[in-house]
Design a protein around this motif. Structure first.
Motif, PDB file in Angstrom:
ATOM      1  N   PRO A 146      -7.143   6.329  19.519  1.00 23.39           N
ATOM      2  CA  PRO A 146      -6.171   5.272  19.221  1.00 23.39           C
ATOM      3  C   PRO A 146      -4.773   5.831  19.001  1.00 23.39           C
ATOM      4  CG  PRO A 146      -7.612   5.664  17.339  1.00 23.39           C
ATOM      5  CD  PRO A 146      -8.176   6.454  18.476  1.00 23.39           C
ATOM      6  N   GLU A 147      -3.768   4.989  19.292  1.00 20.66           N
ATOM      7  CA  GLU A 147      -2.382   5.429  19.167  1.00 20.66           C
ATOM      8  C   GLU A 147      -2.000   5.696  17.721  1.00 20.66           C
ATOM      9  OE1 GLU A 147       0.182   2.677  21.074  1.00 20.66           O
ATOM     10  OE2 GLU A 147      -0.647   3.003  23.076  1.00 20.66           O
ATOM     11  N   SER A 148      -2.614   4.962  16.785  1.00 26.00           N
ATOM     12  CA  SER A 148      -2.306   5.186  15.373  1.00 26.00           C
ATOM     13  C   SER A 148      -3.611   5.349  14.596  1.00 26.00           C
ATOM     14  CB  SER A 148      -1.502   4.019  14.798  1.00 26.00           C
ATOM     15  OG  SER A 148      -2.218   2.816  14.910  1.00 26.00           O
ATOM     16  N   GLY A 149      -3.688   6.381  13.785  1.00 23.46           N
ATOM     17  CA  GLY A 149      -4.870   6.605  12.960  1.00 23.46           C
ATOM     18  C   GLY A 149      -6.028   7.172  13.748  1.00 23.46           C
ATOM     19  N   ASP A 150      -7.196   7.219  13.087  1.00 25.00           N
ATOM     20  CA  ASP A 150      -8.379   7.783  13.731  1.00 25.00           C
ATOM     21  C   ASP A 150      -9.586   6.856  13.644  1.00 25.00           C
ATOM     22  OD1 ASP A 150      -8.929   7.934  11.050  1.00 25.00           O
ATOM     23  OD2 ASP A 150      -9.302  10.090  10.992  1.00 25.00           O
ATOM     24  N   PRO A 153     -17.202   2.332   8.878  1.00 26.23           N
ATOM     25  CA  PRO A 153     -16.140   2.675   9.827  1.00 26.23           C
ATOM     26  C   PRO A 153     -16.396   4.032  10.477  1.00 26.23           C
ATOM     27  CG  PRO A 153     -15.375   2.926   7.567  1.00 26.23           C
ATOM     28  CD  PRO A 153     -16.739   2.313   7.482  1.00 26.23           C
ATOM     29  N   ILE A 154     -15.993   4.156  11.723  1.00 25.23           N
ATOM     30  CA  ILE A 154     -16.169   5.403  12.467  1.00 25.23           C
ATOM     31  C   ILE A 154     -14.795   6.001  12.752  1.00 25.23           C
ATOM     32  CG2 ILE A 154     -17.085   6.477  14.561  1.00 25.23           C
ATOM     33  CD1 ILE A 154     -18.993   4.105  14.774  1.00 25.23           C
ATOM     34  N   HIS A 155     -14.596   7.226  12.298  1.00 25.56           N
ATOM     35  CA  HIS A 155     -13.331   7.931  12.508  1.00 25.56           C
ATOM     36  C   HIS A 155     -13.586   9.179  13.351  1.00 25.56           C
ATOM     37  CE1 HIS A 155     -11.207   5.609   9.347  1.00 25.56           C
ATOM     38  NE2 HIS A 155     -12.400   5.590   8.764  1.00 25.56           N
ATOM     39  N   THR A 156     -12.655   9.486  14.231  1.00 21.49           N
ATOM     40  CA  THR A 156     -12.738  10.738  14.970  1.00 21.49           C
ATOM     41  C   THR A 156     -11.347  11.149  15.416  1.00 21.49           C
ATOM     42  OG1 THR A 156     -13.757  11.920  16.821  1.00 21.49           O
ATOM     43  CG2 THR A 156     -13.151   9.647  17.219  1.00 21.49           C
ATOM     44  N   THR A 157     -11.117  12.445  15.458  1.00 23.62           N
ATOM     45  CA  THR A 157      -9.883  12.984  16.037  1.00 23.62           C
ATOM     46  C   THR A 157     -10.197  13.803  17.286  1.00 23.62           C
ATOM     47  OG1 THR A 157     -10.065  14.917  14.579  1.00 23.62           O
ATOM     48  CG2 THR A 157      -8.711  13.071  13.808  1.00 23.62           C
ATOM     49  N   GLU A 158     -11.470  13.780  17.689  1.00 26.46           N
ATOM     50  CA  GLU A 158     -11.921  14.611  18.807  1.00 26.46           C
ATOM     51  C   GLU A 158     -12.015  13.854  20.126  1.00 26.46           C
ATOM     52  OE1 GLU A 158     -15.670  15.966  17.362  1.00 26.46           O
ATOM     53  OE2 GLU A 158     -14.805  17.666  16.279  1.00 26.46           O
ATOM     54  N   GLY A 159     -11.833  12.531  20.104  1.00 17.91           N
ATOM     55  CA  GLY A 159     -11.952  11.767  21.333  1.00 17.91           C
ATOM     56  C   GLY A 159     -13.385  11.568  21.777  1.00 17.91           C
ATOM     57  N   ARG A 160     -14.329  11.747  20.860  1.00 17.38           N
ATOM     58  CA  ARG A 160     -15.730  11.494  21.209  1.00 17.38           C
ATOM     59  C   ARG A 160     -16.515  11.174  19.943  1.00 17.38           C
ATOM     60  NH1 ARG A 160     -15.617  17.269  21.892  1.00 17.38           N
ATOM     61  NH2 ARG A 160     -16.923  18.318  20.323  1.00 17.38           N
ATOM     62  N   ILE A 161     -17.612  10.438  20.130  1.00 21.16           N
ATOM     63  CA  ILE A 161     -18.539  10.162  19.036  1.00 21.16           C
ATOM     64  C   ILE A 161     -19.956  10.319  19.584  1.00 21.16           C
ATOM     65  CG2 ILE A 161     -16.993   8.595  17.791  1.00 21.16           C
ATOM     66  CD1 ILE A 161     -18.551   6.244  18.992  1.00 21.16           C
ATOM     67  N   ILE A 162     -20.896  10.535  18.686  1.00 18.07           N
ATOM     68  CA  ILE A 162     -22.299  10.588  19.079  1.00 18.07           C
ATOM     69  C   ILE A 162     -22.977   9.294  18.632  1.00 18.07           C
ATOM     70  CG2 ILE A 162     -24.503  11.789  18.777  1.00 18.07           C
ATOM     71  CD1 ILE A 162     -22.962  14.371  18.383  1.00 18.07           C
ATOM     72  N   LEU A 163     -23.542   8.588  19.595  1.00 18.71           N
ATOM     73  CA  LEU A 163     -24.253   7.340  19.306  1.00 18.71           C
ATOM     74  C   LEU A 163     -25.666   7.661  18.821  1.00 18.71           C
ATOM     75  CD1 LEU A 163     -23.266   5.270  22.484  1.00 18.71           C
ATOM     76  CD2 LEU A 163     -22.087   5.345  20.267  1.00 18.71           C
ATOM     77  N   ASP A 164     -26.087   7.005  17.738  1.00 21.50           N
ATOM     78  CA  ASP A 164     -27.424   7.213  17.185  1.00 21.50           C
ATOM     79  C   ASP A 164     -28.411   6.228  17.809  1.00 21.50           C
ATOM     80  OD1 ASP A 164     -26.621   9.210  15.420  1.00 21.50           O
ATOM     81  OD2 ASP A 164     -25.981   7.741  13.917  1.00 21.50           O
ATOM     82  N   PRO A 165     -29.612   6.669  18.146  1.00 20.28           N
ATOM     83  CA  PRO A 165     -30.618   5.766  18.722  1.00 20.28           C
ATOM     84  C   PRO A 165     -30.882   4.570  17.813  1.00 20.28           C
ATOM     85  CG  PRO A 165     -31.325   8.040  18.927  1.00 20.28           C
ATOM     86  CD  PRO A 165     -30.097   8.055  18.063  1.00 20.28           C
ATOM     87  N   GLY A 166     -30.880   3.385  18.420  1.00 19.35           N
ATOM     88  CA  GLY A 166     -31.163   2.165  17.681  1.00 19.35           C
ATOM     89  C   GLY A 166     -29.988   1.592  16.924  1.00 19.35           C
TER      90      GLY A 166
END
Length: 364
Positions: free
Chosen positions: A207-211, A240-253
């Motif tokens: 996102p352009e502002s924040g994480d 809430p989900i925050h990241t500064t890496e440009g990726r997240i890991i989705l959890d099964p279910g």
């Protein structure tokens, strides 16, 4: 040939109103003006819900009533407020019924707020062999199959969880037509137009502002009353989900609310439907297809910069989702006529000009 109009395309509000007047769409009690949207009709829950052992389709030569006799566990009176429990399957007769012209078919879908609550809602019909698909000339009742996936919900008669769109003929734009439309009226901003069996869109994890990039539904929460708007504290239901890496890991279910990188536009003479991209992209899917009305994201309708909110469920294995990854597509269709009102102009359009946004039940 239909008595209403013979033009190929998705039928606009004014044609839906003509169908109501002619009895092709009927209801008890009578259909309310507020149910008619620019390119669809909201459907209302009736006064009883059937808890069933499993999801089902009626099948050729069978009625939903016949199948309910096989699968019903118990009945719930909705007139006194009833809770539909997470993980259970219910069938609710709808107030509306159809007597479609021989050249008109229909497709149903969950409303935006329904999908954002992970409330699986599908329409079934007598002799139906597909969810949410109603053949041309269908005459008979409509039912909603409801399965709350993340939150138990409180419901009552008249609530509008799903909607129906009517169309005549084949109005879907092919890639060449969609490219030409994009040249005339840019359909996305914030990224290039990826056109392949529809307009592809990707996920925004930078996102352009924040994480803050999204929300994940909490596993153990209270009941949500679907009539209460701007009422619940998001922190009680969402992580809430925050990241500064440009990726997240989705959890099964797990169920996630994310947002598209691109802002999308639906010009006034077109409608669109969100569809899953391809099973091959990974262990997840954009959970619910959805309708995008004429005027959504259109500057003249006050919607410049409107993003697509993504309802994502991960399947069997953890999956890395990365910024800019294509996760869904919009399939565009021609309207048979321009609607008398566009999405966001003079009607209660909760998500015009939206970014990352939970359903309307939660405090902003």
């Amino acid at each position: 040939m239909s008595e209403f109009d013979s033009t190929v395309g998705v039928l606009p509000a004014q044609t839906i109103e003509n169908m109501i007047e002619a009895g092709a769409i009927a209801a008890t009690p009578a259909i309310l003006p507020a149910q008619v949207q620019p390119a669809s009709l909201d459907l209302r829950l009736g006064d009883v819900a059937y808890r069933v052992r499993a999801s089902f389709l009626a099948g050729a030569g069978r009625s939903v009533e016949d199948r309910l006799a096989e699968f019903e566990m118990h009945r719930i009176d909705l007139t006194n407020d009833a809770v539909l429990e997470k993980g259970c399957v219910y069938v609710v007769p709808l107030m509306e019924r159809l007597a479609l012209p021989d050249d008109v078919n229909a497709v149903a879908n969950a409303k935006s707020s329904t999908g954002r609550l992970d409330l699986l809602t599908r329409t079934i019909t007598d002799e139906g062999v597909e969810f949410d698909r109603i053949p041309q000339g269908y005459t008979g009742p409509l039912y909603a199959e409801i399965c709350p996936r993340s939150f138990s919900v409180k419901v009552r008669p008249g609530m509008r969880l799903n909607q129906i769109r009517f169309r005549r003929g084949q109005a879907m734009l092919n890639d060449a037509e969609l490219s030409a439309l994009n040249d005339e009226t840019p359909l996305v901003t914030g990224g290039p137009a990826v056109i392949s069996e529809g307009l592809g869109f990707s996920v925004d994890l930078k996102p352009e502002s924040g994480d803050l990039v999204g929300y994940r539904a909490k596993p153990h929460t209270g009941v949500i009353d679907l009539d209460l708007i701007n009422h619940y504290d998001p922190a009680d239901y969402w992580e809430p989900i925050h990241t500064t890496e440009g990726r997240i890991i989705l959890d099964p279910g797990a169920f996630y609310i994310l947002v598209s990188r691109e802002a999308v536009c639906i010009p006034p003479d077109y409608a669109a439907e969100m569809a899953p991209y391809l099973a091959m992209v990974g262990e997840f899917r954009v959970h619910y297809a959805g309708f995008f009305d004429p005027g959504f994201g259109h500057a003249e309708a006050g919607g410049a910069g409107a993003r697509g909110v993504l309802e994502v469920r991960c399947h069997e294995a953890p999956f890395v989702l990365e910024h800019g990854q294509v996760v869904g597509r919009l399939v565009y269709e021609k309207m048979s006529d321009r609607p008398i009102q566009l999405y966001g102009t003079g009607i209660a359009s909760n998500y015009q000009g939206q970014g990352l946004k939970l359903s309307k039940h939660f405090k902003s």
